[in-house]
Design an enzyme around this catalytic site. Sequence first.
Site, PDB file in Angstrom:
ATOM      1  N   HIS A  44      -7.636  -5.552  -0.394  1.00 24.73           N
ATOM      2  CA  HIS A  44      -6.512  -4.839  -0.172  1.00 24.73           C
ATOM      3  C   HIS A  44      -5.695  -5.355   1.235  1.00 24.73           C
ATOM      4  O   HIS A  44      -6.303  -5.613   2.160  1.00 24.73           O
ATOM      5  CB  HIS A  44      -6.808  -3.337  -0.245  1.00 24.73           C
TER       6      HIS A  44
ATOM      7  N   SER B  54       0.736  -1.161  -0.038  1.00 22.49           N
ATOM      8  CA  SER B  54      -0.005   0.084   0.008  1.00 22.49           C
ATOM      9  C   SER B  54       0.812   1.170   0.175  1.00 22.49           C
ATOM     10  O   SER B  54       1.756   1.387  -0.868  1.00 22.49           O
ATOM     11  CB  SER B  54      -0.754  -0.019   1.137  1.00 22.49           C
TER      12      SER B  54
ATOM     13  N   GLU C 238      -9.154  -5.266  -4.572  1.00 27.58           N
ATOM     14  CA  GLU C 238      -8.416  -4.325  -3.866  1.00 27.58           C
ATOM     15  C   GLU C 238      -9.580  -3.170  -3.350  1.00 27.58           C
ATOM     16  O   GLU C 238      -9.493  -2.843  -2.271  1.00 27.58           O
ATOM     17  CB  GLU C 238      -7.680  -3.206  -4.873  1.00 27.58           C
TER      18      GLU C 238
END
Length: 520
Positions: A414, A195, A321
């Site tokens: 995610h 990330s 995601e």
Amino acid sequence: MASASTRVTLSDGVVAGVRDGDIIRWRGIPYAAPPVGDLRLRAPQPAIGWTGVLAANSFGNAPPQNPKYAIGEGGKKQPVSEDSLILNVVAPARASTEPRPVMVYIHGGAYILGSTATPLYYGHDLVRRGDVIFVSMNYRLGPLGYGDFRALSTPERPFETNLGLRDQVAALQWVQDNIAEFGGDPGNVTLFGESAGGNAVTTLMATPAAEGLFHRAIAESSAPILTLHQHYSQKWAGKFTELLCADMGVDDPAEALVNGSLAEIGRAGHRLARWVTEDTPGLLPFGPVVDGDYLPESPLDAFADGTAHRVPMIIGTNRNEGTLFKRLPQGMLSTEESITAMFAATEPDAQDRIVGAYGGFPKPRSMVKFGGDYIFWVGTIAATEGHSQHAPTYAYRYDYAPRLLKWLGFGATHATELFAVFGIYRGKVGKLLAQGGDLRNALRVTSEVQDQWLAFAKTGEPLESWPRYTPKVRATRIFDKHSYVEIDPYRARREAWAGFGDYVASVPGIERATETMESI
């Protein structure tokens, strides 16, 4: 022979770690001076040496952030302080006759939250399986790490840019100077992150000061759009100081930056984030800035023209995601209104073409896919295409999700690949996530992902089952309960996004971003 002693002599002093079964861990080692007082909003300075033995048994402070997010071991809250520039080292307890590969991890959190004390990031399982040295670092976050206050800088009181990025470089330099004392090989350092940490990896690939400090890179869900053009960083810095001055009741923005409390700075940062979400949907207020100096050009441009560090790279995203952000929409393009506003500010003519690649648009599920792609996947494909023309590049998509995550509506969302990377499925939490028949598959995926990451860290290549990515073939490793290689996944979406200029291209005089996006 590399020592397995808990006591290590470093350039700044002696540290004593803790033996934990078959590993030794050192926590809370300073790699830079505390950025407090006159050092606030300044580039990191060398650590202050100490006498005697430093007991490296605690993570210490989390970087300034909303305290509710600073959670450490056992769910306990960490103290939050500007005095938080520390790193941690984990090594096998067994001595080795050869230096071990080093894996340096940068945590995520949108550049506003997180610390190395989060149990997910401990790295113990990776060290045990791979016989490597693991390093994790804190770095400055939010306004104090990524505010662009150059307009207020004076010779007497300078304000420098990209402080969190500079912190990461300082930590990597510390690794070069000291990791051999822990049995690590300073000539074999793999940088990896997820990330915002993945964005840090792709940004460091384009940062001249980081040259030679790492030799391989793994970027997980990089979100390249977190790296900002200075048009936005300076505009938002002005808005931030306006909010901060109003809260403090002062007129001098430089004075407010120097003297503002962490609570005051935090409130202004939160208000800025809400304002940015409305002003420029799809962008977030804090991240590295292309300042023309410390970061001369955008990472996507650097990948395209070959000026990024030409080290082997693994890069990829997760299948779902965007689903993590359905209940956390701030900064995410997850409504028809925000998506239309984004195109209106960038390329209105591209809207029909691109949203048409998402079946059922504007149904919620379709918009979630669009938002996840925009934030994470589109830039990742551009980075992959660019770097693969200059250095070995390996693309992946992480598809695995146990039934519980699917039932909750998340799927392979995610950050879920971190459960495999860090071996979480081998522990209590992972066994709860992968109940019943899912556990066998979860452990299989964990072993494969770790073996691929570790092979890459040791040799610069993953296992033979994973071919290189090239613009002609676009081979992509799909991690699932039965992993495989797919050629050009999501081809229709990729072609629909081709040529999209992004926000940077909408800034007068900025043309390179459009050229870069055309590569996808």
